[in-house]
Scaffold this active site. Sequence first.
Site, PDB file in Angstrom:
ATOM      1  N   GLU A  99       1.915  -3.097  10.407  1.00 50.86           N
ATOM      2  CA  GLU A  99       2.997  -2.452   9.658  1.00 50.86           C
ATOM      3  C   GLU A  99       3.798  -1.541  10.575  1.00 50.86           C
ATOM      4  O   GLU A  99       3.246  -0.678  11.260  1.00 50.86           O
ATOM      5  CB  GLU A  99       2.420  -1.641   8.473  1.00 50.86           C
ATOM      6  N   ASP A 109      -7.076  -4.044  -1.246  1.00 50.26           N
ATOM      7  CA  ASP A 109      -7.221  -2.885  -0.368  1.00 50.26           C
ATOM      8  C   ASP A 109      -8.433  -2.049  -0.740  1.00 50.26           C
ATOM      9  O   ASP A 109      -8.657  -1.759  -1.928  1.00 50.26           O
ATOM     10  CB  ASP A 109      -5.995  -1.966  -0.509  1.00 50.26           C
ATOM     11  N   LYS A 151      -9.151  -5.454   2.550  1.00 51.19           N
ATOM     12  CA  LYS A 151      -8.307  -4.934   3.631  1.00 51.19           C
ATOM     13  C   LYS A 151      -8.609  -3.458   3.840  1.00 51.19           C
ATOM     14  O   LYS A 151      -8.710  -2.702   2.871  1.00 51.19           O
ATOM     15  CB  LYS A 151      -6.829  -5.153   3.321  1.00 51.19           C
ATOM     16  N   ASP A 211      -3.085  -0.814  -2.249  1.00 46.87           N
ATOM     17  CA  ASP A 211      -3.209   0.548  -2.785  1.00 46.87           C
ATOM     18  C   ASP A 211      -1.825   1.193  -2.918  1.00 46.87           C
ATOM     19  O   ASP A 211      -1.716   2.322  -3.417  1.00 46.87           O
ATOM     20  CB  ASP A 211      -4.180   1.405  -1.960  1.00 46.87           C
ATOM     21  N   SER A 212      -0.782   0.445  -2.541  1.00 46.94           N
ATOM     22  CA  SER A 212       0.590   0.860  -2.878  1.00 46.94           C
ATOM     23  C   SER A 212       0.734   1.009  -4.392  1.00 46.94           C
ATOM     24  O   SER A 212       1.684   1.626  -4.858  1.00 46.94           O
ATOM     25  CB  SER A 212       1.603  -0.165  -2.355  1.00 46.94           C
ATOM     26  N   GLU A 244      -7.736   0.008   6.544  1.00 45.29           N
ATOM     27  CA  GLU A 244      -6.784   0.543   7.510  1.00 45.29           C
ATOM     28  C   GLU A 244      -7.542   1.225   8.646  1.00 45.29           C
ATOM     29  O   GLU A 244      -8.429   2.040   8.392  1.00 45.29           O
ATOM     30  CB  GLU A 244      -5.882   1.589   6.847  1.00 45.29           C
TER      31      GLU A 244
END
Length: 266
Positions: free
Chosen positions: A181, A84, A112, A45-46, A114
């Site tokens: 991270e 993501d 993925k 999602d960057s 978070e």
Amino acid sequence: MPDVTLTTLQGLKQRGEKIVMLTCYDATFAQTASQAGIEVLLVGDSLGMVLQGHDSTLPTSVAEMAYHTTCVRRGNRGALIVTDLPFMSYASLDQALESSAQVMRAGAHMVKLEGGAWLCETVTRLAENGIPACVHLGLTPQSVNLFGGYKVQGRDEGRARQLRADAEALERAGAAMLLLECVPSPLAEQITRAAGVPVIGIGAGAATDGQVLVMHDMLGLSLTGRTPKFVKDFMAGQENIQAAFAAYTHAVKQGEFPTAEHGFSA
Ligand code: KIV
Ligand code: NA
């Protein structure tokens, strides 16, 4: 490269061979990266920042993640595709299942998310439905507003203990992979040694089972002019992007990247 599966990644961890992962958002780069031996392509999602120009990952939608996943899938030559789940697309179990279904149908092999141990039930339900999940721990950019900025996580013993406990609980719940991270290198090493599943790092030192970078960062491109400490410019001294991807793969496999200068102390 034969098709990379979860079994491939588990085998790499067991043999102590480093896993190479890079973000990817389109077909041409997917073909180029997978042909350079990059084993895992992360549709991160960057993309909200590096493609769309937002100042955080929060505005990115599931539909956008699915669209970029279809693009990556068309160019991919055998890498494992991880996509993501974006901000607030897995706040409930039903949302997590629906969002994951969309990106898996688009071509992801793993999703993925978070978070921490609160995701255990979600991870279990995903696994029950055939969806492998990677949990992103430490500096989780979707929580930037809660953290008050992009800060190293786990420098104090309380947070370090929480991260170790989260990793253990999530593995027990069925997480297929973990991603750390911006945590101190010694903490990442402890978590990696304790984990039975592959642990990928970014700003987490050299001891994790693999490394990931945002493609634009490692090609020396930056919208903001700021380069995080954990980034290395692999384009420097190379003729073309193919060579930069090959140099990154080689450096991770040989343990030449990251070095101490790219990591954070306790
Ligand atoms: O979105 C992304 O690119 C990521 C990596 C930084 C791990 O989550
Ligand atoms: Na991300």
